[in-house]
Motif scaffolding. Structure first.
Motif: not given
Length: 127
Positions: A19-23, A34-38, A96-98, A106-112
């Motif tokens: 989660i820290g990395t995601l933020i 993709e890395p955010i979704g990962f 999606l990583r590979y 990606l809806d970044r605020p929603q994913v967070q």
């Protein structure tokens, strides 16, 4: 063998790291989705595994959130908020990583929000 609570706490620690990395990544416009979704998928996966471990439910090594949610159903483990839509993060766990693909933005605020809400749910479940 680790005690269920110790294993659950270990998974939560790892989820917090994701989660820290995601933020941090979500704030950077130049970073692809993709890395955010990962990291969102990984955080949710670890929270589900924490809940399963706490309830002494065995699970195999998997990144499939649907499989983990099915195990929760089978064993009467309470499911987290957003349970009906968590499987939408599955492609970010492996595919999606590979592979380069045409994924929707990606809806970044929603994913967070999803990742932190599921983490908070798992924390309460284990406390």
């Amino acid at each position: 063998m680790k005690q269920p609570r110790d294993l659950a706490l270990r998974f939560l620690h790892l989820a917090n790291r994701d989660i820290g990395t995601l933020i941090v990544l979500a704030r950077a416009e130049e970073v692809d989705d993709e890395p955010i979704g990962f990291h969102a998928q990984q955080a949710v996966e670890k929270c589900l595994k924490a809940a399963l471990a706490m309830h002494r439910v065995a699970f195999r090594k998997t990144h499939d959130l649907s499989e983990l949610l099915d195990l929760m159903d089978e064993h009467g483990v309470p499911k987290p908020p957003f349970a009906d839509s968590l499987d939408e993060l599955n492609p970010y766990g492996v595919l999606l990583r590979y592979e380069w693909g045409d994924s929707a933005p990606l809806d970044r605020p929603q994913v967070q929000e999803i990742a932190t809400t599921v983490r908070d749910w798992a924390t309460r479940l284990i406390s």
